[in-house]
Design an enzyme around this catalytic site. Structure first.
Site: not given
Length: 413
Positions: A214, A371
């Site tokens: 999430c 990232c």
């Protein structure tokens, strides 16, 4: 092992009724008491119940609020994290003034504000093989609000060994799932329900990096309430012995299409945990079983990981013309809009997986990947190195580390 046929099974209540309800309790729970299926006996069972909620996050927040409001006598909280501002979009048990506090303490205070008659037990620290069985022991029900596969498998296995029902929920973006795993369940007539465990539904975890968390992919805040309330609904049914619980069933919810589907989940006779020839007979190394990062990514990152401090120096040298390289952000476009490392170009991880990214990389420059935290960039690093970019590196800690250590003026997420 999933089928779409329907079947109805009733189960005996998990908990014996408490001796009595006080006058205050009768007033508080009157809307339950006038429901024939719940009544005085059902409310007394709730009063006598002990439910452990794992995680005071997206699912645990609404679950604990409604367990408390329903009059569950003892609520255990297994949580180790602190409240962050990014939690408040969905973790409704916490408020602005709770930022920086332990989630367990914040949740306890909210529970006691809703219902001071509820006993709250806090279990600090991260659940692991050394603690999980001891924490679970004595509870009637486990309600899982975790967000990673390693913990889910550990919770499932521990609940199985202790013969405790495991109410599971999962959320991602607009999609949610819920089920009850209780292999030792017996029907009202005393016969075995032949019910599955979590491993019957998911025998193996997905490949590392395949399913975003999430924190990487996002979740609609209100979806937590939808799935968390389903979990509480199932818990109340099990504790009081009413209705048809999601034992052997998988509830799937699509918030965008506003569609619920219910599928039957059969027990797998070859299940490693509850099958006829079980191979998992004790708690295992769940991190190794699930693997946060693939072996290829781990190998690629060895000796090819730089810190954000090193990257900052490299960027200064690039600006001065002392070196040249390409800094590639492998996150998604919506993440790139939130924050970014200056001088980076965006090529999402999916482009590396389908091979299109390789056409966009220069042949004459060093490739530096990053990232959000370093997981996705490590996976992409393995692909890039496999394509012949032997000197490529990735940034450990990603943009999270950049914001924390180099540029705190940028927002985090």
């Amino acid at each position: 092992m999933i089928q779409s046929e329907e079947y109805v099974v009733s189960y005996a209540p998990l908990v014996e009724p408490a001796a009595e309800l006080t006058v205050d309790e009768v007033r508080r729970y009157s809307r339950h008491l006038i429901i024939p299926d719940v009544g005085m006996a059902g409310q007394k069972r709730l009063k006598n119940s002990k439910v452990l909620v794992i995680g005071a996050g997206g699912l645990g927040s609404p679950a604990m609020l409604y367990l408390a409001a329903a009059g569950v006598g003892t609520i255990g909280i297994a949580e180790f994290d602190e409240v962050d501002e990014s939690n408040l979009q969905r973790q409704v048990i916490h408020g602005q003034s709770d930022i920086g506090r332990r989630k367990s303490e914040s949740a306890r205070d909210s529970i006691q504000e809703i219902n001071p008659l509820v006993k709250v037990v806090i279990h600090e620290g991260r659940l692991d093989n050394d603690t999980v069985l001891g924490v679970f022991e004595g509870y009637d029900l486990i309600l899982d609000g975790t967000d990673n596969f390693a913990t889910r498998y550990m919770v499932n296995d521990a609940a199985y060994f202790l013969k405790i029902p495991y109410v599971w929920g999962s959320i991602y973006r607009f999609d949610g799932q819920a089920s009850v795993f209780w292999t030792h369940a017996t029907k009202e007539d005393g016969t075995s329900a032949d019910a599955p465990c979590y491993r019957c539904l998911y025998p193996e975890p997905p490949p590392p990096g395949m399913v975003p968390s999430c924190a990487e992919g996002g979740v609609l805040g209100v979806l937590c309430a939808a799935i968390g309330s389903i979990q509480v609904n199932e818990g109340i049914k099990l504790l009081t012995g009413i209705g048809d619980p999601l034992v052997g069933k998988l509830m799937i919810y699509d918030a965008l299409e506003m569609e619920y589907r219910k599928l039957r989940v059969r027990k797998d006779p070859n299940c490693a945990l509850c099958g006829e020839h079980a191979t998992v007979t004790e708690l295992i190394d769940y991190d190794a079983f699930c693997g946060a990062v693939s072996e290829e990514a781990t190998e690629a990152a060895v000796g090819s990981t730089i810190s954000v401090v090193q990257l900052e120096q490299m960027l200064k040298e690039r600006d001065n013309g002392e070196r040249d390289f390409v800094l590639v952000d492998v996150r998604e476009p919506n993440e790139y809009e939130i924050n970014k490392i200056p001088g980076s170009v965006l090529i999402p991880k999916g482009e590396f997986l389908n091979g299109n990214a390789l056409e966009q990389l220069p042949d004459d420059k060093k490739v530096v990947l990053h990232c959000k935290s370093g997981v996705r960039s490590a996976e992409c690093l393995a692909i890039v190195k496999g394509a012949g970019y032997g000197d490529a590196v990735h940034v450990g800690g990603g943009v999270v580390a950049w914001v924390n250590q180099i540029d705190p003026s940028q927002p985090s997420y």
